[in-house]
Design an enzyme around this catalytic site. Sequence first.
Site, PDB file in Angstrom:
ATOM      1  N   TYR A 189       0.718  -1.052  -0.240  1.00  0.00           N
ATOM      2  CA  TYR A 189       0.241   0.473   0.071  1.00  0.00           C
ATOM      3  C   TYR A 189       0.506   1.133   0.338  1.00  0.00           C
ATOM      4  CZ  TYR A 189      -3.133   3.484   1.488  1.00  0.00           C
ATOM      5  OH  TYR A 189      -4.234   4.296   1.403  1.00  0.00           O
ATOM      6  N   GLU A 196       2.565   6.465  -6.796  1.00  0.00           N
ATOM      7  CA  GLU A 196       1.050   7.596  -7.580  1.00  0.00           C
ATOM      8  C   GLU A 196       1.957   8.347  -7.419  1.00  0.00           C
ATOM      9  OE1 GLU A 196      -2.494   6.916  -6.008  1.00  0.00           O
ATOM     10  OE2 GLU A 196      -2.683   5.231  -5.777  1.00  0.00           O
TER      11      GLU A 196
END
Length: 265
Positions: A189, A196
Site C-alpha cells: 500500500y 502514484e
Amino acid sequence: MENQVLTPHVYWAQRHRELYLRVELSDVQNPAISITENVLHFKAQGHGAKGDNVYEFHLEFLDLVKPEPVYKLTQRQVNITVQKKVSQWWERLTKQEKRPLFLAPDFDRWLDESDAEMELRAKLLGRNFILFIIFGTMEEMQNKAVVFFVFYLWSAIEIFRYSFYMLTCIDMDWKVLTWLRYTLWIPLYPLGCLAEAVSVIQSIPIFNETGRFSFTLPYPVKIKVRFSFFLQIYLIMIFLGLYINFRHLYKQRRRRYGQKKKKIH
C-alpha cells in the site's frame, strides 16, 4: 404442491451505512417489498429458477434498519437498498447464525470492512484520478516506467484480496491466504501510494509546458492558475490519505490476529 413457497436467489453486500440485496428475478412488476419489525418481506411475480411464478422470502436483519427500503427494477433483477440505523459493520446479514440456502454474497459489490473504508478514497482521490487525468490525458506519461509500477502494485493487492473473498464466501479459511490478505498491504500500500506520487511529480513539468487544464482568472485579477498547483495539493492529500488508511488497516489486522492471541492464554 399448490402451497409450495418458492424463494428466489438473493445476493447481498454491505457498506457501513447500507445493505444491498440483489434478487434474481426477471420481468418483475409491482413487487411487494416492506420492512416490519426489522424483517424484510418480499413477494413478487417473476421469472426465476422455477420458471414464471410467485416468489417470496423473509429476512430478519442482524441489527436495526430503517423501515423504508428503496428498490429498483431491471429486466433481469430487483435491486434493494436498506439503510442501517447505526453506521457500523455487520458480521453477517441475518439474526440467525446459519445462512439461508437462498442467500449468498454478491461478488460484484463485496468488500470487507477495511476495503469499504478505503472505497471512497479510491473513487475520489486515488486510482481514477491517476488513470484518467495523469495517464489518460498525457501521452507523454504513458511510456514512463512509473506506469508499470503503478499497475503492478495495484494488481498485486487485488490478487490476494479477491482470492480471500472467494474462499470466505464458500466458508473456507486458508490461513496462508488470510495472512497474506492482512499483511501484504503493509509494504504494497505505501509503495502504491509512492508510485502514484512519482507519477504526479513527473507529470507536473509536462502540464506546465503544455498548459493543459490551466486557466486565467477573469478581469481585474487576470492571474494564470496552473494545473500543477492542484497537483501539488493532491500530493499532500495522497500522503495524508496514506497515513489515515494505514492506521485503519493496521487496526483491522490487530483486531483479526489480536483476538486469536488472547484465546491462547
